[in-house]
Design an enzyme around this catalytic site. Structure first.
Site, short mmCIF file in Angstrom:
data_model
loop_
_atom_site.label_atom_id
_atom_site.label_comp_id
_atom_site.label_asym_id
_atom_site.label_seq_id
_atom_site.Cartn_x
_atom_site.Cartn_y
_atom_site.Cartn_z
N GLU B 265 9.14 15.31 4.78
CA GLU B 265 8.44 14.28 5.54
C GLU B 265 9.52 13.36 6.06
O GLU B 265 10.27 12.79 5.29
CB GLU B 265 7.48 13.55 4.60
CG GLU B 265 6.52 12.64 5.32
CD GLU B 265 6.14 11.46 4.47
OE1 GLU B 265 5.69 11.65 3.34
OE2 GLU B 265 6.33 10.33 4.95
N CYS B 302 6.31 5.02 5.92
CA CYS B 302 6.28 6.10 6.92
C CYS B 302 5.03 6.00 7.78
O CYS B 302 4.94 6.63 8.82
CB CYS B 302 6.35 7.44 6.23
SG CYS B 302 5.40 7.50 4.72
#
Lengths: 529, 529
Positions: B265, B302
């Site tokens: 990620e 994020c």
């Protein structure tokens, strides 16, 4: 009557001047029909149509897609003997085999249609809102598998129906809601044209969008690589050689700006472990089964049993003799195409050169008539383990007996194996129980463990795994046969606090389709009230 | 009391002489404790133990693994305030946030334990034998998700608990049956040691095999790359920068002999679309919500909202003013570490240089005290689309207003986006319905679509998708948050005609665990009789 065109959505065009023809290994001659290699313009048209079609096709109901797939199956049957006869000449495969493969291909389409009608495959998961939760409320969160976008399918030579134009990759991608662009296999241009026309006709009949399916003629190194580089292409299904598969893998993982999943089934030599008691008790019967599996389809299956592991014994010697005898009675068979036949003899000769390899049986070189004769080698486990080249696939009716001193050496030899599609064990229940550690080692290497049966014969069903650790495939998490193959062309999408009418119907409270869903951790087909 | 050791299964060792220390951005000083970088010998020991442990751990029952995970949660709580205080100093994160994150981390472990106790996650699919089927009988075929092997987890700096040593990747990998080797994050060596010791203690208490868990100290470019090259490692979980993620991706796809899955990620700027009516009706309310989301955790999420799409209007102007006002009232916040703070101001300055970018608000540079102040830029959609660098993540409290002329330009701008973890839409139900095509475009770009809410705040539940198309992750087919994260560390294995007692218990006829299975196409918890 073949036209040699490309199928671009609902159009058929042949704008290029470059063509190829099919060569019949049965007749030793080029067949009528010239297939026009797709031009840049045609490739771009197919891509543009697929992108446009995705917006519509991805939103069709599972029911609508089911009707489409079933209609493809009907259209294939409608082609009738013309299809079988052309494919027989293009592939060298017997008519009986092709009739069976056509049935399987239609059944695959129907099985995906049934999966769609049942609907639960899309993994609907719903966690409803908890507005009063402390310290923070929980949103309403829902998740569904959604199609990824246009998919490219590479047709395979060894299954001109079941792994080609209208084969399993196409069926599973269309089932998932993805438009498909097929790269036709140059071995069977006529077969491809007939199949592509059947899919095109089914798409028109069932109201699918223009561009849901296209089929382009061309070579893997040019057209195939070009398609793999297209930003609009979101996944690839491939069945073929290790070399071609790895060239595609380099493209999708390193050359593309956005990497995409490649499902390449490449190379497997399918170890068969013959445990001592069974080998002793059923020597000839086992040899006959192995010989039949080795030579089935002239050995041109990805599940061909390439390695036979035995523990040194009198029974193992007798088994080898019996296998040689069975193979020497097997006729040489016509191979799929010239290149495969040339490679077979070349690769067979390469194996002969390896130190420690003994040739137990080797039929005559019949390459002038494009036929392969069976071959059986033997090697000690020690030599096997120090020569990794003995794990290179020899595509054709060729196997190698790996002779182990004892169970410990058998386990060491299995531990040295690369990833495989299948691993088979022949043993009594008592024997298998005593060899549990051996089975565990084999399990780590394969996608399918088979007990007391040969690896050839891949059932198309829900539980099948036709896949396995690298290099048998590039993605051991998936299967290319069976209903789970649909998972290759979807990704989960999550909807948080989405108004009901904007949710995919399969996530709406009503659950109109009555599919199985996981709601707040509980499996249910109930509506949410 | 910190020891600075590596955790190698049940051992703790510090054989190396090279060490690193944690730097506190809160104190502007190095903290006590020296962490010994793992030597080759220690790395090899961790790998060897993981391989040995896999044989045992992969065969533990789901029940046994559930107890292990629950015990880890207990051990974490047992560390008490020592943990919170050390992590507070190492990460600069407030104690309240860390207390919440610790709860989340324990809850994640417990949620996976619950998933294991329920058991259906392993996707058992069974097609029973049809011995009388014509033309050929069908074998008994059974399929189960099985763990892939040792997994390497890279700890992340921005979630020292929830995405680090005992975070979601570790929890899901352990739940699947895979041993875990953590590459500790050098920002929070003390936190890592405390957490690793808790996992080690839980493993011992619950009778798990030595090697089911190890934690190694070192840098990403050396230790991380080294672990990614290990043949025994079968999958990797990573959360971090695009650059580090792509370096790992090159390793696993091209440098390794056997490619393995990498779940990285990496980078997401989380577009938020503010539709006109809602923006006009709730101008200040929306601005306050966006400002809070932008500055939450000093923007170090994020899911931070990096792009705000509006259509040119009076309301959009008022919204911008309101947002600037909210941001100017927000205090600068201490960042996680020195490197992140340096990057924030460097990246912010880079954006300022781009043609067409207007600075609407920019707090003072407080990098000498390791604090980030919020920033708001604006750009026309036209300029946004011609400057791909505006899609580079600025990690911190920085967002950009993208001003579109109309709906058509909004759709074009959304179409130009790279893949993202999330996409949010603020709109009335009528507006959303009128913007269905816009929603469809956004859906193609994201893993999670959010309606009338900000992207920060990721619920740990069954339906969550914390993942998305490249470059937000390297594998859009998976999630790193929620129970489905377990799927990353398994592959399907198929058993053909396997004797009952040699089958995994979850595939045996009796279905002792009472899990949901698909038997001959039908979902059922019944035994097979």
């Amino acid at each position: 009557m073949l036209h040699g065109h490309n199928v671009i959505g609902f159009d058929t065009t042949k704008k290029g001047t470059e063509t190829y023809q099919s060569f019949s290994t049965l007749q030793g001659a080029t067949l009528p029909g010239s297939f026009h290699i797709a031009t840049d313009e045609e490739i771009e048209a197919a891509i543009a149509k697929a992108v446009a079609a995705f917006g519509i096709y991805s939103k069709t109901s599972f029911q609508q897609r089911a009707v489409f797939l079933e209609t493809i199956a009907e259209e294939i049957l409608q082609i009738g003997d013309t299809l079988l006869e052309r494919t027989h000449l293009e592939s060298g495969l017997p008519l009986a085999r092709l009739t069976g493969e056509r049935d399987r291909t239609m059944n695959q389409l129907k099985l995906f249609a049934a999966l769609l009608r049942e609907g639960s495959w899309a993994d609907a998961v719903i966690d409803t809102a908890l507005p009063d939760r402390k310290p923070l409320p929980r949103s309403d969160i829902r998740r569904l598998l959604q199609p990824v976008g246009p998919v490219v399918v590479f047709a395979a030579s060894n299954f001109p129906f079941a792994f080609s134009t209208a084969g399993g990759d196409t069926a599973s991608a269309l089932a998932s809601g993805c438009p498909v662009i097929v790269k036709a296999h140059s071995s069977h241009g006529g077969t491809n044209e007939l199949m592509a026309s059947a899919i095109q006709a089914a798409a028109k009949k069932t109201g699918m969008p223009d561009g849901v399916f296209s089929s382009l003629n061309g070579e893997g190194a040019t057209l195939g690589q070009r398609l793999a580089m297209e930003p609009a292409v979101k996944a690839i299904g491939f069945t073929g050689s290790y070399r071609a598969g790895m060239a595609l893998y380099a493209t999708v993982t390193q050359k593309r700006k956005e990497p995409i999943p490649l499902y390449a089934e490449m190379s497997s030599i399918n170890p068969v472990v013959l445990l001592p008691e069974t080998l002793a008790a059923k020597t000839n019967e086992t040899a006959a089964a192995i010989a039949a599996s080795m030579t089935l389809g002239v050995g041109q299956f990805c599940t061909n049993p390439g390695l036979l592991f035995v523990i040194k014994s009198q029974a193992a010697d007798t088994f080898a003799e019996s296998l040689v005898s069975a193979l020497s009675n097997a006729a040489a068979g016509t191979m799929l195409n010239q290149a495969i036949c040339t490679s077979y003899y070349k690769d067979r000769n390469k194996v002969k050169q390896v130190a420690g390899v003994k040739e137990l049986y080797s039929g005559n070189d019949e390459s002038t008539s494009y036929k392969a004769s069976p071959t059986l080698f033997a090697v000690s486990a020690t030599d096997f383990m120090v020569n990794p080249s003995l794990q290179d696939e020899v595509f054709g009716p060729c196997s190698m007996l790996v002779i182990c001193e004892d169970k410990t050496e058998l386990e060491a030899a299995l531990n040295s194996l690369h990833g495989q599609l299948t691993g088979s064990l022949f043993g009594t229940t008592e024997e298998l129980t005593a060899f549990t550690a051996t089975i565990d080692i084999l399990q780590q290497k394969v996608g399918r463990l088979i007990f007391n049966n040969v690896p050839t014969g891949v059932e198309v069903c829900h539980a099948m795994v036709h896949g396995g650790p690298f290099p048998s495939t590039t993605d051991a998490r998936t299967t290319s046969v069976g209903t789970e193959a649909i998972r290759r062309f979807v990704r989960p999408v999550c909807y948080q606090d989405c108004p009901q009418h904007l949710l995919p119907v399969y996530l709406q409270n009503a659950n109109e389709a009555g599919i199985m869903r996981k709601v707040n951790g509980v499996y249910t087909r109930d509506a949410i009230v």
